[in-house]
Design an enzyme around this catalytic site. Structure first.
Site, mmCIF file in Angstrom:
data_model
loop_
_atom_site.group_PDB
_atom_site.id
_atom_site.type_symbol
_atom_site.label_atom_id
_atom_site.label_comp_id
_atom_site.label_asym_id
_atom_site.label_seq_id
_atom_site.Cartn_x
_atom_site.Cartn_y
_atom_site.Cartn_z
ATOM 1 N N TYR A 165 0.816 -1.209 0.000
ATOM 2 C CA TYR A 165 0.000 0.000 0.000
ATOM 3 C C TYR A 165 0.851 1.261 0.000
ATOM 4 O O TYR A 165 1.932 1.285 0.552
ATOM 5 C CB TYR A 165 -0.908 0.023 1.242
ATOM 6 C CG TYR A 165 -1.913 -1.085 1.311
ATOM 7 C CD1 TYR A 165 -2.226 -1.870 0.205
ATOM 8 C CD2 TYR A 165 -2.565 -1.372 2.507
ATOM 9 C CE1 TYR A 165 -3.152 -2.898 0.301
ATOM 10 C CE2 TYR A 165 -3.497 -2.401 2.606
ATOM 11 C CZ TYR A 165 -3.781 -3.160 1.502
ATOM 12 O OH TYR A 165 -4.697 -4.175 1.606
ATOM 13 N N SER A 210 -13.247 -5.015 1.434
ATOM 14 C CA SER A 210 -14.085 -4.349 0.425
ATOM 15 C C SER A 210 -15.569 -4.658 0.603
ATOM 16 O O SER A 210 -16.259 -5.028 -0.350
ATOM 17 C CB SER A 210 -13.634 -4.730 -0.991
ATOM 18 O OG SER A 210 -13.977 -3.725 -1.915
ATOM 19 N N GLY A 251 -23.083 3.911 -3.699
ATOM 20 C CA GLY A 251 -23.927 4.543 -4.710
ATOM 21 C C GLY A 251 -23.245 5.658 -5.476
ATOM 22 O O GLY A 251 -23.860 6.285 -6.339
ATOM 23 N N LYS A 252 -21.965 5.881 -5.198
ATOM 24 C CA LYS A 252 -21.281 7.036 -5.806
ATOM 25 C C LYS A 252 -21.119 6.923 -7.327
ATOM 26 O O LYS A 252 -20.922 7.924 -8.009
ATOM 27 C CB LYS A 252 -19.908 7.240 -5.159
ATOM 28 C CG LYS A 252 -18.890 6.171 -5.482
ATOM 29 C CD LYS A 252 -17.495 6.515 -4.951
ATOM 30 C CE LYS A 252 -17.437 6.374 -3.453
ATOM 31 N NZ LYS A 252 -16.058 6.592 -2.942
ATOM 32 N N LEU A 306 -17.873 -2.694 0.765
ATOM 33 C CA LEU A 306 -18.638 -1.782 -0.088
ATOM 34 C C LEU A 306 -18.256 -1.928 -1.558
ATOM 35 O O LEU A 306 -18.531 -1.048 -2.372
ATOM 36 C CB LEU A 306 -18.439 -0.327 0.365
ATOM 37 C CG LEU A 306 -19.081 0.049 1.694
ATOM 38 C CD1 LEU A 306 -18.765 1.508 2.046
ATOM 39 C CD2 LEU A 306 -20.587 -0.169 1.671
ATOM 40 N N LEU A 333 -20.900 0.214 -3.518
ATOM 41 C CA LEU A 333 -22.118 0.083 -2.716
ATOM 42 C C LEU A 333 -22.377 1.302 -1.828
ATOM 43 O O LEU A 333 -23.229 1.249 -0.939
ATOM 44 C CB LEU A 333 -22.059 -1.196 -1.883
ATOM 45 C CG LEU A 333 -22.330 -2.476 -2.683
ATOM 46 C CD1 LEU A 333 -21.916 -3.709 -1.909
ATOM 47 C CD2 LEU A 333 -23.801 -2.547 -3.082
ATOM 48 N N GLY A 352 -16.267 0.787 -2.962
ATOM 49 C CA GLY A 352 -17.019 2.044 -2.929
ATOM 50 C C GLY A 352 -18.278 2.022 -3.767
ATOM 51 O O GLY A 352 -19.116 2.931 -3.661
#
Length: 350
Positions: free
Chosen positions: A53, A238, A247-248, A240, A245, A243
């Site tokens: 990372y 993860s 809704g972005k 989401l 989930l 990301g």
């Protein structure tokens, strides 16, 4: 926030784990420190990172997330014992990390020294193998025909695994790591490591972190069953779906600075028409029950049977607060039934 025993280890970890992979790319040192402080104040004692990372990975940012955490630890030395710190050795294929070589005993010893130095600590609570040496069905490669297990040299795999466990055993004896775990592996991978550990009196894998969300359900029920029966902590990453989930990305949106606007090592594999249809259906469920899509998606993972601690990540404090806040929600039987209806319609949307 409740804590749970991490598999067969003696570690008690919060049921929410603070992920960190955006630190050093989408987040600054100061923002990372703010996230750590907030998480600790709200009962989270488990932080996950990796030598790879920040993400998306690059030579310039490799190891930077560990460095950020190390700087925070240097400034809060009295709190080291309050934190369960997890990191990971990168698998093969990253040219700027050990020339792209895979994981073996020698690589682990080198990688641990690097992580300890960047983290500015004497020990790592949980040391994990980021992904397998063999080709596996992770990172969007779970469709038929994408992975052929017949191409794996099983005898060589077992020999390498034994060498890995022997190196991890040495590091535990030296006090540099406390416990060991897996990431992005399979029921066979878990079982092989457990069998080798028992046969040779070597460290037992206490956890595995794999991708798991309303859009990525392939670990349920088979891998999660293995974890429950073998007392291996299951740590979804993860939750989401990168990301999605939140809704972005609805209606084709690509907000500036978000992950789907960046070049990814494995591509934007979650961006499919079925994914967007599933997301819209889940949002409709959330809307009917006065929840945000993020709250629904995270609460569903948090309370899923067999989940030990869920790894969340955020690029803003507002996101982090919503992610942690969703932990206190309890989804009703009515909501769960509506979610099940969407799952049956979109069981594997990407």
């Amino acid at each position: 926030m409740k804590t749970v025993k991490l598999g067969t280890s003696d570690l008690m970890v919060s049921e929410v784990c603070l992920g960190s992979m955006t630190w050093g790319n989408q987040n600054t040192q100061a923002e990372a420190a703010e996230q750590i402080d907030y998480a600790l104040d709200h009962g989270i004692n488990f932080i996950d990172t990796a030598e790879l990372y920040a993400v998306p990975p690059s030579k310039e940012t490799s190891g930077l997330t560990e460095t950020y955490i190390g700087q925070w630890l240097a400034e809060h030395q009295s709190k080291r014992g309050d934190i369960i710190l997890a990191t990971k050795i990168a698998g093969g294929g990253i040219p700027w990390i050990r020339d792209g070589a895979g994981i073996d005993g020698a690589a682990i010893k080198v990688a641990v020294e690097g992580s300890l130095r960047r983290l500015q600590t004497d020990y790592i609570d949980l040391y994990q193998l980021h992904w397998t040496n063999r080709q596996s069905a992770h990172f969007g490669k779970h469709w038929p025909g994408q992975v052929d297990p017949r191409k794996t040299d099983v005898a060589a795999e077992r020999e390498t695994k034994l060498g890995i466990l022997q190196a991890l055993d040495e590091l535990i004896r030296e006090g540099k790591i406390r416990h060991v775990g897996l990431s992005d592996d399979t029921p066979w991978g878990i079982s092989e490591y457990l069998k080798l550990a028992e046969q040779h009196n070597l460290p037992r894998m206490v956890s595995i972190q794999n991708e798991f969300s309303l859009l990525h359900l392939k670990d349920a029920p088979y891998l999660i069953e293995t974890c429950v029966f073998e007392d291996v902590a299951y740590l979804p990453w993860s939750p989401l779906a990168g990301g999605a989930l939140s809704g972005k990305y609805a209606n084709g949106a690509k907000p500036s600075g978000c992950r789907w606007t960046m070049q990814q090592r494995n591509g934007i594999f979650r961006d499919t028409s079925f994914s967007h249809e599933a997301i819209a259906a889940y949002k409709a469920v959330a809307d009917r029950h006065g929840l945000s899509l993020t709250q629904l998606s995270l609460a569903w993972v948090y309370q899923f049977a067999g989940v030990s601690s869920t790894i969340i990540g955020a690029t803003s404090m507002a996101q982090l607060k919503e992610d942690i806040g969703a932990y206190s929600l309890s989804l009703s039987e009515e909501v769960l039934a509506e979610v099940d209806t969407v799952i049956k319609r979109y069981p594997q949307p990407f």
